[in-house]
Design an enzyme around this catalytic site. Structure first.
Site, PDB file in Angstrom:
ATOM      1  N   ARG A 288       0.864  -1.182   0.000  1.00  0.00           N
ATOM      2  CA  ARG A 288       0.000   0.000   0.000  1.00  0.00           C
ATOM      3  C   ARG A 288       0.896   1.227   0.000  1.00  0.00           C
ATOM      4  O   ARG A 288       1.413   1.607   1.041  1.00  0.00           O
ATOM      5  CB  ARG A 288      -0.867  -0.070   1.265  1.00  0.00           C
ATOM      6  CG  ARG A 288      -2.090   0.820   1.274  1.00  0.00           C
ATOM      7  CD  ARG A 288      -2.589   1.006   2.693  1.00  0.00           C
ATOM      8  NE  ARG A 288      -1.652   1.814   3.449  1.00  0.00           N
ATOM      9  CZ  ARG A 288      -1.447   1.724   4.773  1.00  0.00           C
ATOM     10  NH1 ARG A 288      -2.119   0.858   5.481  1.00  0.00           N
ATOM     11  NH2 ARG A 288      -0.575   2.504   5.379  1.00  0.00           N
TER      12      ARG A 288
ATOM     13  N   TYR B 128       4.082   5.391  11.504  1.00  0.00           N
ATOM     14  CA  TYR B 128       4.388   3.988  11.812  1.00  0.00           C
ATOM     15  C   TYR B 128       5.250   3.270  10.775  1.00  0.00           C
ATOM     16  O   TYR B 128       5.500   2.075  10.892  1.00  0.00           O
ATOM     17  CB  TYR B 128       3.094   3.191  12.063  1.00  0.00           C
ATOM     18  CG  TYR B 128       2.090   3.227  10.930  1.00  0.00           C
ATOM     19  CD1 TYR B 128       2.209   2.381   9.831  1.00  0.00           C
ATOM     20  CD2 TYR B 128       1.014   4.114  10.958  1.00  0.00           C
ATOM     21  CE1 TYR B 128       1.288   2.406   8.791  1.00  0.00           C
ATOM     22  CE2 TYR B 128       0.095   4.162   9.921  1.00  0.00           C
ATOM     23  CZ  TYR B 128       0.234   3.308   8.842  1.00  0.00           C
ATOM     24  OH  TYR B 128      -0.678   3.344   7.812  1.00  0.00           O
TER      25      TYR B 128
ATOM     26  N   HIS C 169      -3.564   4.325   4.645  1.00  0.00           N
ATOM     27  CA  HIS C 169      -4.675   3.363   4.719  1.00  0.00           C
ATOM     28  C   HIS C 169      -5.948   4.000   4.152  1.00  0.00           C
ATOM     29  O   HIS C 169      -6.617   3.429   3.297  1.00  0.00           O
ATOM     30  CB  HIS C 169      -4.873   2.933   6.175  1.00  0.00           C
ATOM     31  CG  HIS C 169      -6.121   2.148   6.394  1.00  0.00           C
ATOM     32  ND1 HIS C 169      -6.276   0.858   5.942  1.00  0.00           N
ATOM     33  CD2 HIS C 169      -7.301   2.488   6.996  1.00  0.00           C
ATOM     34  CE1 HIS C 169      -7.498   0.422   6.273  1.00  0.00           C
ATOM     35  NE2 HIS C 169      -8.130   1.396   6.897  1.00  0.00           N
TER      36      HIS C 169
HETATM   37  C1  LIG Z   1     -14.811  -6.025  11.920  1.00  0.00           C
HETATM   38  C2  LIG Z   1     -13.981  -4.768  11.789  1.00  0.00           C
HETATM   39  N1  LIG Z   1     -13.012  -4.506  12.689  1.00  0.00           N
HETATM   40  C3  LIG Z   1     -12.262  -3.385  12.581  1.00  0.00           C
HETATM   41  C4  LIG Z   1     -12.497  -2.508  11.557  1.00  0.00           C
HETATM   42  C5  LIG Z   1     -11.634  -1.257  11.428  1.00  0.00           C
HETATM   43  N2  LIG Z   1     -10.723  -1.398  10.277  1.00  0.00           N
HETATM   44  C6  LIG Z   1     -10.973  -0.822   9.098  1.00  0.00           C
HETATM   45  S1  LIG Z   1      -9.809  -1.169   7.955  1.00  0.00           S
HETATM   46  C7  LIG Z   1      -8.925  -2.111   9.037  1.00  0.00           C
HETATM   47  C8  LIG Z   1      -7.639  -2.789   8.617  1.00  0.00           C
HETATM   48  C9  LIG Z   1      -7.848  -3.789   7.532  1.00  0.00           C
HETATM   49  O1  LIG Z   1      -6.613  -4.236   7.061  1.00  0.00           O
HETATM   50  P1  LIG Z   1      -6.499  -5.245   5.862  1.00  0.00           P
HETATM   51  O2  LIG Z   1      -7.461  -6.363   6.030  1.00  0.00           O
HETATM   52  O3  LIG Z   1      -5.080  -5.589   5.710  1.00  0.00           O
HETATM   53  O4  LIG Z   1      -7.026  -4.409   4.597  1.00  0.00           O
HETATM   54  P2  LIG Z   1      -6.369  -3.110   3.895  1.00  0.00           P
HETATM   55  O5  LIG Z   1      -7.163  -1.931   4.365  1.00  0.00           O
HETATM   56  O6  LIG Z   1      -4.931  -3.061   4.253  1.00  0.00           O
HETATM   57  O7  LIG Z   1      -6.582  -3.305   2.422  1.00  0.00           O
HETATM   58  C10 LIG Z   1      -9.551  -2.137  10.286  1.00  0.00           C
HETATM   59  C11 LIG Z   1      -9.032  -2.856  11.468  1.00  0.00           C
HETATM   60  C12 LIG Z   1     -13.544  -2.791  10.644  1.00  0.00           C
HETATM   61  N3  LIG Z   1     -13.822  -1.998   9.597  1.00  0.00           N
HETATM   62  N4  LIG Z   1     -14.248  -3.934  10.761  1.00  0.00           N
END
Ligand SMILES: Cc1ncc(C[n+]2csc(CCOP(=O)(O)OP(=O)(O)O)c2C)c(N)n1
Ligand SMILES: [Mg+2]
Length: 391
Positions: free
Chosen positions: A285, A298, A289
């Site tokens: 990425r 970080y 985010h």
């Molecule tokens: C069930 C849930 N827990 C926490 C969140 C908060 N949250 C949003 S994005 C994220 C990280 C996701 O990381 P990843 O699966 O690696 O996807 P990326 O955004 O890096 O593509 C979190 C913890 C959420 N949306 N849903």
């Protein structure tokens, strides 16, 4: 590239002149195009599957055009958020090849279940790129018809769409739509962080034991917001598939050709009744985010720079140039198209009407719900209480 079935044409194919067999240096990574733009003819995956692609020059140019357009539209959305026109934006910067490669590998009848970042797959499905901007502007709930485009609504609840996809894929099998070349397959997108969720692991179990025609496509972009990959796993993610009883493969997610090849193979296996598989698209990425995140808190700049050297668009550009697949005007013409389309996107976002607040209750359920009707009536009364006042 046109929506449909790219990469399988029999017209004037271009052999890869400097082709070689190999793995691009990493035995665990399927790669068909190196960061320097060198073509690798074919690669053998961990289970012996041979991966290769066979594109015409026109199809190679089409993939490049897709990558550039998807990146430019994404950059425009980020700029619109910065200017206060969107509430939030989740950029795909750096992940274009994983998304365009897998998105173009889908056949028309295949169904996709995205997260909130799959703007490149959405583009490949032929959906107007304005659609997710309405969602992130807060003026509608997405807008596209999942059945028409075979692309489900964005899902923000991490991992939840893998359960939806598993149920859908089980339904596809029960309806007898697998087992032939024209069979249907399903793909579920999720991130590295999502692999720690119960939903995703439950999906793996159900898809496996019911032999669902499902491809789990994990974009391992190294971070779940600020949490690095080492907080999710001690083994390469693709290897987890073995524990659930189906194949897994790690692909260079910055290589559009390899992403296409592994996804097309996995989808074809699924549509022929061979069950699920896991693809780990190893990528990065390059941006934040979301626009609410500050990644400088970080991660270090040198890490980002190292991945910039593996940029998915730069390697495709190098390949097209080295192989003389393009004429002198091609890159400028693609850039000009991207500029025009992003400007058009911007103009349409700024012209989006503000909806009546009460319309937020519309389209939540296809046939309404008594609880929602009650909430709508209460909210309408509340809004009416302001009538005649200055605000
Ligand atoms: C069930 C849930 N827990 C926490 C969140 C908060 N949250 C949003 S994005 C994220 C990280 C996701 O990381 P990843 O699966 O690696 O996807 P990326 O955004 O890096 O593509 C979190 C913890 C959420 N949306 N849903
Ligand atoms: Mg991630």
């Amino acid at each position: 590239m046109a929506k449909g079935d790219p990469g399988v044409s029999t017209r004037s194919r271009r052999a890869a002149p400097r082709s070689r067999k190999g793995t691009g240096g990493d035995p665990e990574l399927v790669q068909l195009l190196t960061p320097e733009g060198e073509r690798i003819d074919s690669v053998v995956g961990p289970d012996g599957t041979v991966y290769s692609v066979d594109f015409t020059d026109e199809e190679y140019r089409g993939l490049y055009r897709d990558l550039v357009l998807v990146r430019k539209l994404d950059a425009e959305a980020t700029a619109l958020q910065r200017q206060g026109e969107l509430g939030l934006w989740a950029s795909l910067l750096g992940q274009e090849a994983a998304q365009v490669g897998s998105g173009r590998a889908l056949r028309t009848q295949d169904m996709a279940f995205p997260t909130y970042r799959e703007h490149g797959v959405l583009y490949c499905r032929g959906i107007d790129p304005i659609m997710p901007l309405g969602l992130f502007r807060g003026v509608d709930q997405g807008g596209w018809d999942p059945n028409e485009f075979k692309f489900n609504m964005y899902t923000i609840v991490i991992g939840a769409q893998t359960l939806h996809a598993t149920g859908y894929a089980m339904g596809v099998a029960m309806d007898g739509k697998t087992g032939t070349d024209d069979g249907e397959a399903v793909i579920a997108y999720f991130g590295d962080g999502a692999t720690s969720q119960g939903d995703v692991n439950e999906s793996f179990v159900w898809a496996s034991v019911f032999n669902a025609p499902l491809v789990f496509f994990c974009q391992n972009n190294q971070y779940a917001i600020s949490e690095p990959l080492e907080r999710q796993t001690r083994v390469p993610l693709y290897r987890r598939a073995a524990g659930f009883g189906f194949p897994g493969v790690r692909v260079d997610g910055n290589d559009v050709l390899a992403s296409y090849a592994v996804t097309r193979t996995a989808l074809d296996n699924a549509r022929h009744g061979q069950g699920p598989s896991l693809i780990e698209a190893y990528t990065y990425r390059m941006g934040a985010h979301t626009t609410s995140d500050d990644p400088t808190r970080y991660r270090i700049a040198s890490e980002v720079e190292a991945w910039q050297a593996k940029d998915p668009i730069a390697r495709m550009k190098a390949f097209l140039t080295k192989q003389q697949i393009v004429d002198a005007d091609f890159f400028a013409e693609v850039d000009e198209q991207a500029r025009r389309e992003s400007l058009h996107l911007r103009e349409r976002v700024l012209a989006m009407p503000n909806p009546e607040p009460v319309t937020m209750f519309d389209h939540v359920y296809p046939n309404g719900s008594p609880l929602l009707d009650e909430q709508r009536a209460k909210f309408s009364r509340y809004m009416e209480s302001f009538e005649g006042s200055a605000h």
